[in-house]
Write an enzyme that holds these catalytic residues in place. Structure first.
Site, PDB file in Angstrom:
ATOM      1  N   HIS A 277       3.355   7.314   5.403  1.00 17.73           N
ATOM      2  CA  HIS A 277       2.128   7.996   5.828  1.00 17.73           C
ATOM      3  C   HIS A 277       1.326   7.256   6.901  1.00 17.73           C
ATOM      4  O   HIS A 277       0.567   7.868   7.637  1.00 17.73           O
ATOM      5  CB  HIS A 277       1.239   8.338   4.607  1.00 17.73           C
ATOM      6  CG  HIS A 277       0.497   7.173   4.034  1.00 17.73           C
ATOM      7  ND1 HIS A 277       1.060   6.328   3.099  1.00 17.73           N
ATOM      8  CD2 HIS A 277      -0.751   6.695   4.255  1.00 17.73           C
ATOM      9  CE1 HIS A 277       0.176   5.391   2.778  1.00 17.73           C
ATOM     10  NE2 HIS A 277      -0.933   5.589   3.461  1.00 17.73           N
TER      11      HIS A 277
ATOM     12  N   GLU B 228       0.618   6.331  12.679  1.00 15.28           N
ATOM     13  CA  GLU B 228      -0.742   5.953  13.079  1.00 15.28           C
ATOM     14  C   GLU B 228      -0.844   4.469  13.458  1.00 15.28           C
ATOM     15  O   GLU B 228      -1.533   4.123  14.403  1.00 15.28           O
ATOM     16  CB  GLU B 228      -1.691   6.254  11.912  1.00 15.28           C
ATOM     17  CG  GLU B 228      -3.137   6.280  12.304  1.00 15.28           C
ATOM     18  CD  GLU B 228      -3.997   6.729  11.135  1.00 15.28           C
ATOM     19  OE1 GLU B 228      -4.881   5.954  10.758  1.00 15.28           O
ATOM     20  OE2 GLU B 228      -3.768   7.822  10.600  1.00 15.28           O
ATOM     21  N   ASP B 229      -0.145   3.602  12.699  1.00 14.13           N
ATOM     22  CA  ASP B 229      -0.362   2.150  12.856  1.00 14.13           C
ATOM     23  C   ASP B 229       0.766   1.395  13.556  1.00 14.13           C
ATOM     24  O   ASP B 229       0.633   0.203  13.813  1.00 14.13           O
ATOM     25  CB  ASP B 229      -0.580   1.506  11.473  1.00 14.13           C
ATOM     26  CG  ASP B 229      -1.832   2.037  10.788  1.00 14.13           C
ATOM     27  OD1 ASP B 229      -2.662   2.633  11.495  1.00 14.13           O
ATOM     28  OD2 ASP B 229      -1.966   1.877   9.570  1.00 14.13           O
TER      29      ASP B 229
ATOM     30  N   HIS C  26       0.826  -1.226   0.000  1.00 19.12           N
ATOM     31  CA  HIS C  26       0.000   0.000   0.000  1.00 19.12           C
ATOM     32  C   HIS C  26       0.862   1.280   0.000  1.00 19.12           C
ATOM     33  O   HIS C  26       0.704   2.114  -0.893  1.00 19.12           O
ATOM     34  CB  HIS C  26      -0.979  -0.035   1.176  1.00 19.12           C
ATOM     35  CG  HIS C  26      -1.721   1.247   1.382  1.00 19.12           C
ATOM     36  ND1 HIS C  26      -2.593   1.769   0.448  1.00 19.12           N
ATOM     37  CD2 HIS C  26      -1.704   2.136   2.420  1.00 19.12           C
ATOM     38  CE1 HIS C  26      -3.085   2.915   0.907  1.00 19.12           C
ATOM     39  NE2 HIS C  26      -2.558   3.157   2.096  1.00 19.12           N
TER      40      HIS C  26
ATOM     41  N   ASP D  61     -23.000  13.571 -25.850  1.00 16.70           N
ATOM     42  CA  ASP D  61     -21.567  13.864 -25.663  1.00 16.70           C
ATOM     43  C   ASP D  61     -20.936  12.852 -24.693  1.00 16.70           C
ATOM     44  O   ASP D  61     -20.586  13.158 -23.578  1.00 16.70           O
ATOM     45  CB  ASP D  61     -21.349  15.310 -25.201  1.00 16.70           C
ATOM     46  CG  ASP D  61     -22.251  15.684 -24.031  1.00 16.70           C
ATOM     47  OD1 ASP D  61     -23.159  14.895 -23.739  1.00 16.70           O
ATOM     48  OD2 ASP D  61     -22.033  16.740 -23.429  1.00 16.70           O
TER      49      ASP D  61
ATOM     50  N   ASP E  34      -3.370   8.366  -1.367  1.00 18.92           N
ATOM     51  CA  ASP E  34      -3.718   7.309  -0.412  1.00 18.92           C
ATOM     52  C   ASP E  34      -5.169   6.867  -0.630  1.00 18.92           C
ATOM     53  O   ASP E  34      -5.489   5.682  -0.715  1.00 18.92           O
ATOM     54  CB  ASP E  34      -3.533   7.874   1.011  1.00 18.92           C
ATOM     55  CG  ASP E  34      -3.971   6.907   2.106  1.00 18.92           C
ATOM     56  OD1 ASP E  34      -3.800   5.698   1.919  1.00 18.92           O
ATOM     57  OD2 ASP E  34      -4.476   7.378   3.144  1.00 18.92           O
TER      58      ASP E  34
END
Length: 739
Positions: A88, A92-93, A63, A274, A154
């Protein structure tokens, strides 16, 4: 998760392969030492996530690598962003802290990763964790736009790989994406990402419509490609003859934009002409860009007749997000309208990669619309006490709106969203001017504050020192800046009045021999149904709460004490009995709710009137229990985007021939006995009850709204099919509610 054998060697090989692909994507922006920084970030991410797996069973590291790849390849970001994309989720994890990140990669990387890390902790139950997180991320946007760009990368990767998630999670994430992230991508000029996010959201929230349009597009693919070939052939020929270097190609419209057109115009897929746009991308040097674009426009309109109302010149006045292009709609060889977009290679890169590309070309355009927009965001964010939900709604409202150009008396150009009023213009110039505005002159003519401005208006603001913001101003301003300034001003005024109310209440309670303490104040606020003690104080000061109501409260408290002392058990039992009786009266086996699919009391939301067969979800409201909405309900994306934790799974069970209310909008050519034919189909052929009928006929055109009771979507579809076969009827569509 299914049992499967993990092949560590094969996975390590795949990780190395993906990492090399990422480095290739970064190559255009790499400078000395960058490769080592990326490697350091990759090693830290690999080590931190080594025990983690995604819902699909793949190693979690796939990821962050994919997010970094999107940031590099599809947005065109540089090394700092790649490092942040790889890391990223680390804070947090995993156990890695922001201090450790700063030590290894510096303050800038720390700040971006902090902006990407969700807030944890306990919140006021009336606020929304999702809204708070979104606000936190936007606060960092004012310092560094890369936070949002990485968050978009993300979100895009999560949306691309969402099939392994639980249905309720899919709905929450897809709704949040269409409600907040797609408009944000649009505002930052990332059109390709915006379209893909909208399509993927639709794939999960309205899968049937998505598959239907995708199938139709596929069926017509060969026919469409032949038409595009025939259309661009003559253009390419003349461009070559005149020595204009350009690439000409057809680009299909996104599924979401086709569905939007079908809904807005109430037309079937076959009537959306269109389905694609022709794009002409010219190789031109900077100083000749404008001339070359108009030259190509001249070539195209010599070949095909243009629609004079559909010329859009975003070259002379670029959009607020930096978008530059010339759009025209021309009549093709087979009587079809075709949109043609003309732009240079530089303009195309800005349209595809948005902010990152705009940065690259910044030298030539020092203060573009994007810079101005970020300044506006800073202004909105400068009001820290604003409720996060209000903030997100105001912010979202300003993301998608088209701009109009307004001039000051001295000729300065100000960009505002569509439908902006004279008061919005006043706040745009300065908060103090907005707060003291009493009127305006538009093109030298006096107008009220609520006057909606038109493109090209010249506006002069009239102020008075006696003026102050009013509550009703919020009903007609549209810019986030004006709304937030008015709200904070009203809040300050309310706080001041509440202070006086506090003293008045203290005196009144003393006369009633009630102790003035926090517990009693909260009880009184509860009894009078005010959300907070401040609202109670404010209403006391305004004279809305008087001594009579306070006496009633005192009497009520005494009665409660007596009841609690005597027959509390009996009262409780009778209350429970009443609830059970109320619940048992309901057709209980219609909908099953929650993870364990229980039979729980609920009500059907009137905003979308779900019927059996619709894709549905439950929403836990504060006062009205569980409400059942369709996943395609107009309010669904807002509810799920802001209150995902209150969403409950729901599915239809046996309906025991229950009847559900839904609406049909019918249009056609008016004819004698048409209403009789329609009611015959509804009442006699289908034995369906009609709740209400409103019909108008104008110059031979029939337009009717009928609310009917049906058993399920199958019966509704058969009914609509038969109604369409009535002679003269051209369209039958389901609509959401009587409102």
């Amino acid at each position: 998760m299914k049992d499967y054998v993990i092949d560590i060697e094969a996975e390590n090989k795949e990780i190395r392969k993906r990492y090399r692909a990422l480095l290739r994507a970064c190559k255009p922006t790499l400078q000395r030492g960058d490769k080592q920084e990326i490697r350091k970030a990759f090693d830290l991410a690999l080590d931190s996530h080594k025990e983690m797996r995604r819902k699909s069973g793949e190693p979690y590291i796939y990821h962050p690598i994919a997010v970094a790849q999107i940031a590099a390849e599809e947005i065109g970001l540089g090394t700092t962003s790649i490092v942040c994309a790889l890391l990223h989720d680390v804070v947090e994890d995993t156990n890695v802290t922001l201090d450790e990140i700063e030590e290894m990669f510096g303050k800038k990387v720390r700040r971006i990763i902090d902006g990407l890390t969700k807030i944890s902790g306990i919140f006021d139950p009336n606020s929304s964790m999702q809204a708070e997180n979104f606000r936190k991320m936007l606060l960092t946007l004012a310092d560094d736009v890369r936070v949002i760009l990485i968050k978009l990368a993300d979100r895009l990767h999560n949306m691309r790989t969402m099939e392994f998630m639980a249905r309720d999670k899919q709905l929450k994430i897809a709704s949040e994406t269409s409600y907040l992230y797609a408009p944000l991508a649009h505002r930052l000029g990332l059109y390709a990402i915006k379209s893909e996010l909208e399509d993927l959201s639709m794939k999960f929230t309205d899968p049937d419509t998505y598959k239907f349009i995708a199938r139709k597009l596929n069926e017509k693919k060969a026919e469409r490609e032949k038409f595009i070939g025939d259309f661009i052939g003559p253009i390419t020929e003349i461009l070559e003859e005149q020595g204009v270097k350009a690439a000409v190609f057809g680009r299909p419209k996104s599924i979401h934009s086709i569905w939007n057109k079908m809904r807005k115009k109430s037309i079937p897929f076959e009537e959306v002409y269109d389905l694609f746009a022709i794009r002409i991308v010219i190789d031109a040097v900077d100083e000749k860009e404008k001339t070359e674009c108009w030259k190509v426009y001249s070539i195209v309109t010599d070949l095909y007749r243009p629609n004079p109302d559909r010329l859009r010149d975003w070259i002379s006045s670029p959009k607020g997000n930096g978008y530059e292009s010339l759009h025209t709609t021309v009549m093709g060889p087979k009587g079809q309208w075709v949109e043609v977009q003309i732009r240079t290679r530089r303009m195309n890169e800005i349209a595809e990669k948005g902010f990152a590309a705009h940065w690259k070309y910044k030298e030539s355009n020092s203060d573009s619309g994007l810079d101005q927009w970020i300044k506006k965001v800073r202004d909105v964010l400068s009001s820290p006490d604003q409720n996060a939900m209000d903030f997100v709604d105001d912010f979202k409202m300003n993301l998608f709106s088209d701009e109009i150009f307004i001039f000051t008396p001295k000729g300065t150009l100000i960009q505002l969203p569509n439908n902006a009023t004279a008061l919005d213009f006043a706040f745009e110039i300065h908060s103090d001017i907005g707060a003291s505005c009493i009127g305006a002159k538009v093109n030298h003519k006096l107008v009220p504050l609520s006057h909606v401005l038109q493109n090209g208006d010249q506006v002069e603001i009239i102020t008075s020192s006696k003026q102050s913001p009013k509550e009703d101003w919020l009903n007609f301003v549209v810019t986030a800046k004006a709304k937030s300034k008015i709200r904070s001003s009203l809040k300050e005024e309310k706080r001041r009045v509440a202070e006086d109310g506090k003293e008045i209440l203290e005196r009144k309670l003393k006369s009633l021999k009630v102790t003035y303490n926090t517990d009693n104040i909260n009880k009184i606020a509860n009894y009078l149904k005010y959300p907070s003690s401040q609202d109670l104080f404010y209403n006391v000061a305004k004279g809305i709460v008087d001594i009579k109501q306070l006496r009633e409260y005192v009497a009520h408290e005494k009665a409660v004490e007596i009841n609690v002392g005597s027959s509390s058990g009996n009262q409780f039992n009778s209350h429970i009995g009443g609830l059970v009786e109320k619940i048992n009266k309901k057709e209980f086996d219609t909908i099953l709710i929650g993870d364990d699919m229980q039979k729980v009391d609920y009500t059907l939301a009137p905003c979308c009137n779900p019927i059996p067969g619709d894709d549905i979800f439950g929403f836990l409201t504060v006062n009205d229990g569980i409400k059942i909405h369709r996943t395609s309900c107009p309010n669904a994306s807002k509810l799920m985007a802001n209150y995902g934790y209150r969403i409950l799974k729901a599915r239809w069970a046996s309906t025991k021939d229950s009847a559900f209310l839904t609406g049909l909008h019918i249009v056609g050519i008016d004819d004698v006995g048409l209403v009789n034919k329609l009611t015959t189909v509804i009442s006699q052929e289908f034995a369906v009850n009609i709740r209400s009928l409103s019909i108008s006929s104008n110059d031979g055109i029939f337009d009717g709204n009928i609310m009917v009771y049906v058993n399920d979507t199958q019966q509704l579809e058969s009914l609509m099919k038969n109604l369409k076969q009535v002679r003269g009827i051209t369209g039958v569509n389901r609509y959401e509610s009587e409102n």
